[in-house]
Motif scaffolding. Structure first.
Motif, PDB file in Angstrom:
ATOM      1  N   GLY A  75      16.915 -41.168  -0.120  1.00 13.00           N
ATOM      2  CA  GLY A  75      17.940 -39.803   0.099  1.00 13.00           C
ATOM      3  C   GLY A  75      16.868 -38.571  -0.634  1.00 13.00           C
ATOM      4  N   SER A  76      15.840 -39.111  -1.253  1.00  6.48           N
ATOM      5  CA  SER A  76      15.111 -37.932  -1.702  1.00  6.48           C
ATOM      6  C   SER A  76      14.266 -37.056  -0.791  1.00  6.48           C
ATOM      7  CB  SER A  76      14.318 -38.678  -2.859  1.00  6.48           C
ATOM      8  OG  SER A  76      14.898 -39.147  -3.939  1.00  6.48           O
ATOM      9  N   ILE A  77      14.294 -37.724   0.409  1.00  4.38           N
ATOM     10  CA  ILE A  77      13.746 -36.928   1.437  1.00  4.38           C
ATOM     11  C   ILE A  77      14.758 -36.049   2.182  1.00  4.38           C
ATOM     12  CG2 ILE A  77      12.524 -37.176   3.708  1.00  4.38           C
ATOM     13  CD1 ILE A  77      11.837 -39.965   3.265  1.00  4.38           C
ATOM     14  N   ARG A  78      14.452 -34.771   1.818  1.00  8.21           N
ATOM     15  CA  ARG A  78      15.478 -33.619   2.354  1.00  8.21           C
ATOM     16  C   ARG A  78      15.002 -32.486   2.625  1.00  8.21           C
ATOM     17  NH1 ARG A  78      14.573 -34.506  -2.698  1.00  8.21           N
ATOM     18  NH2 ARG A  78      15.200 -33.158  -4.436  1.00  8.21           N
ATOM     19  N   THR A  79      15.928 -31.685   3.183  1.00 14.55           N
ATOM     20  CA  THR A  79      15.405 -30.187   3.337  1.00 14.55           C
ATOM     21  C   THR A  79      16.461 -29.347   2.939  1.00 14.55           C
ATOM     22  OG1 THR A  79      14.686 -30.612   5.779  1.00 14.55           O
ATOM     23  CG2 THR A  79      14.997 -28.462   5.171  1.00 14.55           C
ATOM     24  N   LEU A  80      15.948 -28.438   1.719  1.00 13.59           N
ATOM     25  CA  LEU A  80      16.778 -27.472   1.016  1.00 13.59           C
ATOM     26  C   LEU A  80      16.798 -26.320   1.417  1.00 13.59           C
ATOM     27  CD1 LEU A  80      15.949 -28.692  -2.388  1.00 13.59           C
ATOM     28  CD2 LEU A  80      17.780 -29.636  -1.085  1.00 13.59           C
ATOM     29  N   LYS A  81      17.984 -25.752   1.644  1.00 14.35           N
ATOM     30  CA  LYS A  81      18.230 -24.051   1.903  1.00 14.35           C
ATOM     31  C   LYS A  81      17.962 -23.295   0.740  1.00 14.35           C
ATOM     32  CE  LYS A  81      19.413 -20.901   4.764  1.00 14.35           C
ATOM     33  NZ  LYS A  81      18.735 -20.717   6.213  1.00 14.35           N
ATOM     34  N   MET A  82      17.143 -22.385   0.676  1.00 13.16           N
ATOM     35  CA  MET A  82      16.942 -21.515  -0.692  1.00 13.16           C
ATOM     36  C   MET A  82      17.387 -20.345  -0.709  1.00 13.16           C
ATOM     37  SD  MET A  82      15.205 -23.972  -2.512  1.00 13.16           S
ATOM     38  CE  MET A  82      14.375 -22.775  -3.841  1.00 13.16           C
ATOM     39  N   ASP A  83      17.191 -19.696  -1.850  1.00 11.77           N
ATOM     40  CA  ASP A  83      18.031 -18.217  -1.826  1.00 11.77           C
ATOM     41  C   ASP A  83      16.841 -17.425  -1.347  1.00 11.77           C
ATOM     42  OD1 ASP A  83      19.775 -16.187  -3.691  1.00 11.77           O
ATOM     43  OD2 ASP A  83      17.837 -15.596  -3.580  1.00 11.77           O
ATOM     44  N   LYS A  84      17.511 -16.378  -0.723  1.00 12.54           N
ATOM     45  CA  LYS A  84      16.585 -15.426   0.062  1.00 12.54           C
ATOM     46  C   LYS A  84      15.402 -14.650  -0.935  1.00 12.54           C
ATOM     47  CE  LYS A  84      15.423 -13.401   3.942  1.00 12.54           C
ATOM     48  NZ  LYS A  84      14.982 -14.093   5.290  1.00 12.54           N
ATOM     49  N   GLN A  85      15.890 -14.384  -2.215  1.00 11.03           N
ATOM     50  CA  GLN A  85      14.994 -13.730  -3.050  1.00 11.03           C
ATOM     51  C   GLN A  85      14.072 -14.859  -3.520  1.00 11.03           C
ATOM     52  OE1 GLN A  85      17.919 -12.345  -5.919  1.00 11.03           O
ATOM     53  NE2 GLN A  85      17.472 -10.377  -5.431  1.00 11.03           N
ATOM     54  N   VAL A  86      14.417 -16.138  -3.738  1.00 13.51           N
ATOM     55  CA  VAL A  86      13.386 -17.186  -4.146  1.00 13.51           C
ATOM     56  C   VAL A  86      12.364 -17.178  -3.157  1.00 13.51           C
ATOM     57  CG1 VAL A  86      13.014 -19.439  -4.738  1.00 13.51           C
ATOM     58  CG2 VAL A  86      14.890 -18.100  -5.419  1.00 13.51           C
ATOM     59  N   MET A  87      12.724 -17.191  -1.711  1.00 14.76           N
ATOM     60  CA  MET A  87      11.431 -17.297  -0.655  1.00 14.76           C
ATOM     61  C   MET A  87      10.851 -15.856  -0.596  1.00 14.76           C
ATOM     62  SD  MET A  87      12.172 -20.127   0.568  1.00 14.76           S
ATOM     63  CE  MET A  87      11.081 -20.275   1.932  1.00 14.76           C
ATOM     64  N   ASN A  88      11.452 -14.753  -1.061  1.00 15.68           N
ATOM     65  CA  ASN A  88      10.472 -13.580  -1.124  1.00 15.68           C
ATOM     66  C   ASN A  88       9.520 -14.029  -2.336  1.00 15.68           C
ATOM     67  OD1 ASN A  88      11.706 -12.345   0.928  1.00 15.68           O
ATOM     68  ND2 ASN A  88      13.139 -11.261  -0.479  1.00 15.68           N
ATOM     69  N   GLU A  89       9.950 -14.489  -3.161  1.00 17.30           N
ATOM     70  CA  GLU A  89       8.753 -14.633  -4.394  1.00 17.30           C
ATOM     71  C   GLU A  89       7.664 -15.568  -3.840  1.00 17.30           C
ATOM     72  OE1 GLU A  89       8.473 -13.297  -7.295  1.00 17.30           O
ATOM     73  OE2 GLU A  89      10.249 -11.966  -7.053  1.00 17.30           O
ATOM     74  N   PHE A  90       8.236 -16.553  -3.141  1.00 18.50           N
ATOM     75  CA  PHE A  90       7.181 -17.650  -2.515  1.00 18.50           C
ATOM     76  C   PHE A  90       6.130 -16.802  -1.602  1.00 18.50           C
ATOM     77  CE2 PHE A  90       9.693 -21.246  -3.790  1.00 18.50           C
ATOM     78  CZ  PHE A  90       8.880 -22.283  -3.675  1.00 18.50           C
ATOM     79  N   LYS A  91       6.727 -15.737  -0.834  1.00 21.20           N
ATOM     80  CA  LYS A  91       5.697 -15.054   0.040  1.00 21.20           C
ATOM     81  C   LYS A  91       4.758 -14.354  -0.911  1.00 21.20           C
ATOM     82  CE  LYS A  91       9.143 -14.279   3.878  1.00 21.20           C
ATOM     83  NZ  LYS A  91       9.762 -13.230   4.471  1.00 21.20           N
ATOM     84  N   LYS A  92       5.247 -13.683  -2.197  1.00 20.85           N
ATOM     85  CA  LYS A  92       4.169 -12.915  -2.932  1.00 20.85           C
ATOM     86  C   LYS A  92       3.408 -13.913  -3.551  1.00 20.85           C
ATOM     87  CE  LYS A  92       8.167  -9.830  -4.615  1.00 20.85           C
ATOM     88  NZ  LYS A  92       8.775  -9.406  -5.684  1.00 20.85           N
ATOM     89  N   HIS A  93       3.932 -15.074  -3.864  1.00 25.26           N
ATOM     90  CA  HIS A  93       2.895 -16.150  -4.373  1.00 25.26           C
ATOM     91  C   HIS A  93       2.028 -16.594  -3.237  1.00 25.26           C
ATOM     92  CE1 HIS A  93       1.597 -19.326  -6.822  1.00 25.26           C
ATOM     93  NE2 HIS A  93       1.671 -20.215  -5.981  1.00 25.26           N
ATOM     94  N   LEU A  94       2.504 -16.803  -2.189  1.00 28.01           N
ATOM     95  CA  LEU A  94       1.165 -17.083  -1.241  1.00 28.01           C
ATOM     96  C   LEU A  94       0.279 -15.916  -0.774  1.00 28.01           C
ATOM     97  CD1 LEU A  94       0.352 -18.608   1.345  1.00 28.01           C
ATOM     98  CD2 LEU A  94       2.053 -17.641   2.673  1.00 28.01           C
ATOM     99  N   THR A  95       0.569 -14.695  -0.896  1.00 31.47           N
ATOM    100  CA  THR A  95      -0.235 -13.498  -0.874  1.00 31.47           C
ATOM    101  C   THR A  95      -1.140 -13.583  -1.949  1.00 31.47           C
ATOM    102  OG1 THR A  95       1.327 -12.213   0.260  1.00 31.47           O
ATOM    103  CG2 THR A  95      -0.582 -11.091  -0.872  1.00 31.47           C
ATOM    104  N   TYR A  96      -0.780 -13.684  -3.318  1.00 30.78           N
ATOM    105  CA  TYR A  96      -1.457 -13.999  -4.568  1.00 30.78           C
ATOM    106  C   TYR A  96      -2.568 -14.945  -4.319  1.00 30.78           C
ATOM    107  CZ  TYR A  96      -2.747 -14.762  -9.332  1.00 30.78           C
ATOM    108  OH  TYR A  96      -3.640 -14.774 -10.435  1.00 30.78           O
ATOM    109  N   GLN A  97      -2.248 -16.123  -3.745  1.00 29.73           N
ATOM    110  CA  GLN A  97      -3.162 -17.284  -3.716  1.00 29.73           C
ATOM    111  C   GLN A  97      -4.171 -17.113  -2.638  1.00 29.73           C
ATOM    112  OE1 GLN A  97      -2.165 -21.467  -1.870  1.00 29.73           O
ATOM    113  NE2 GLN A  97      -1.287 -21.586  -4.103  1.00 29.73           N
TER     114      GLN A  97
END
Length: 394
Positions: free
Chosen positions: A254-276
């Motif tokens: 059951g640990s294999i799953r797909t999670l819907k994430m908050d839009k603002q969190v996904m925006n932070e992921f995009k910022k982190h990807l650019t920084y990386q």
């Protein structure tokens, strides 16, 4: 066929039969009986077992010897982390039963073993793990026809009965953050955190991921079009050797799953990807690009961080934010669950989001409410009974 004989003052028996597998004639004899009846009863019991196919021939294999054999078998059918745990738990069996033969270990012996560990002060969860290993070990011995009965069957883990004084002195350990505390912590992480602190703890807070699941995330698991992250693996590194980590399958199916994430969190992921990407450009060939979302920036850049590092960083931020609670990175799962309950999300949805294989895990471990909910319940009751106490009762 059974033969009963008297030799001197003692009786003995001998049973002969044809081995159905080898086709050869076999015999088993035993002496030293004071009464003829006792010899006959045991001989008849042996004949019954032979007829029913339940006869297990006594062998000299010890628990230590079979434990080695079983561990080799277990290693081929389990995760490295599970094998490591079973090896550790088997040490208790090796110490207690030493060189005893498997066939000589009785249910009384096994229960005494658990009782002895309990008397030595081992926690219930530790005893539960040891008992689980024991059940698995003796079940396999039974399957291999090395023993007639499973000594771990019917065994009970002793429970500590608390005194009134102990209950009164036992303060409840708070293992999650209230909503206002979570906001304060995340603000501190954003303003005073080290590299990756804010995005790491934001992810834990908004997803309920296990720390190992978070550290194992790769960019291929992140879907910006659907605002989801996919959980398919967990990070394992018991020796804290940066390059000697492993990516294992999740804790449960059951640990294999797909999670819907908050839009603002996904925006932070995009910022982190650019920084990386900027870090990669700056370091060039020095960056070990394995595609990890939460990758180190110095000291073997590109490799995933240690779980211990996440714990240390959390302690630092708790101190800076003035939050005096005994919480750990795993507490973000508790926090996430508490806030889901407060938001009115059902237990089945919580189970799926957290990746619990069993609904009972969700109910037993996470069925708690926050102080905010307790306060709201109290306020609602007070509002309902407003004025009643003075007007109708007093």
């Amino acid at each position: 066929m059974a033969y009963i004989r008297k030799r001197g003052n003692k009786w003995s028996y001998q049973v002969e039969w044809l081995d159905p597998v080898t086709g050869t004639r076999r015999t088993k004899s035993k002496g030293g009986f004071t009464r003829k009846t006792d010899a006959r009863v045991e001989a008849e019991e042996l004949e019954r077992e032979l007829r029913e196919g339940s006869f297990v021939e006594e062998n000299k294999i010890t628990l230590n010897e079979f434990a080695d054999e079983w561990l080799n078998f277990y290693a081929k059918n389990s995760k490295v982390s599970s094998h490591r745990g079973r090896t550790k738990e088997l040490k208790h069996f090796r110490t207690y039963f030493s060189k005893m033969k498997l066939t000589n270990i009785t249910r009384k012996h096994y229960q005494a073993f658990l009782d002895d560990l309990h008397e030595k002060g081992y926690a219930h969860n530790t005893l539960d793990g040891i008992h689980t290993t024991g059940r698995m070990l003796f079940k396999k011995a039974l399957e291999f026809n090395l023993i007639k009965t499973n000594p771990s069957e019917f065994a009970k883990i002793p429970k500590k009965i608390q005194t009134v004084e102990e209950i009164e002195q036992n303060d409840e350990v708070i293992k999650f953050l209230e909503k206002n505390e979570l906001i304060t912590f995340l603000k501190t992480a954003k303003g005073k955190g080290l590299d990756r602190d804010f995005i790491m703890f934001l992810t834990l807070a908004y997803s309920g991921l296990r720390v190992g699941e978070m550290l194992a995330l790769k960019w291929t698991d992140v879907n910006f079009n659907n605002d989801t992250i996919r959980i398919t693996k967990t990070y394992y590194n018991p020796n804290n050797n940066t390059k000697d980590y492993q990516l294992l399958t999740p804790k449960t199916k059951g640990s294999i799953r797909t999670l819907k994430m908050d839009k603002q969190v996904m925006n932070e992921f995009k910022k982190h990807l650019t920084y990386q990407k900027e870090i990669k450009m700056a370091l060039g060939d020095l960056y070990n690009d394995f595609g990890f979302v939460f990758a180190k920036e110095i000291n073997n850049p590109g490799y995933p961080d240690f779980i211990k590092t996440v714990e240390n960083r959390m302690r630092r931020l708790l101190k800076l934010s003035g939050i005096e609670k005994n919480v750990t990175p795993h507490s973000f799962r508790h926090t996430h669950t508490s806030l889901l309950i407060e938001a009115g999300v059902g237990s089945k949805e919580i189970q799926q989001r957290l990746g619990h294989g069993d609904i009972n895990t969700t109910m037993n471990i996470y069925a708690h409410i926050t102080k905010n909910m307790e306060q709201k319940a109290s306020e609602k009751f007070s509002e309902l009974m407003k004025g009643a106490l003075e007007e109708d009762i007093l």
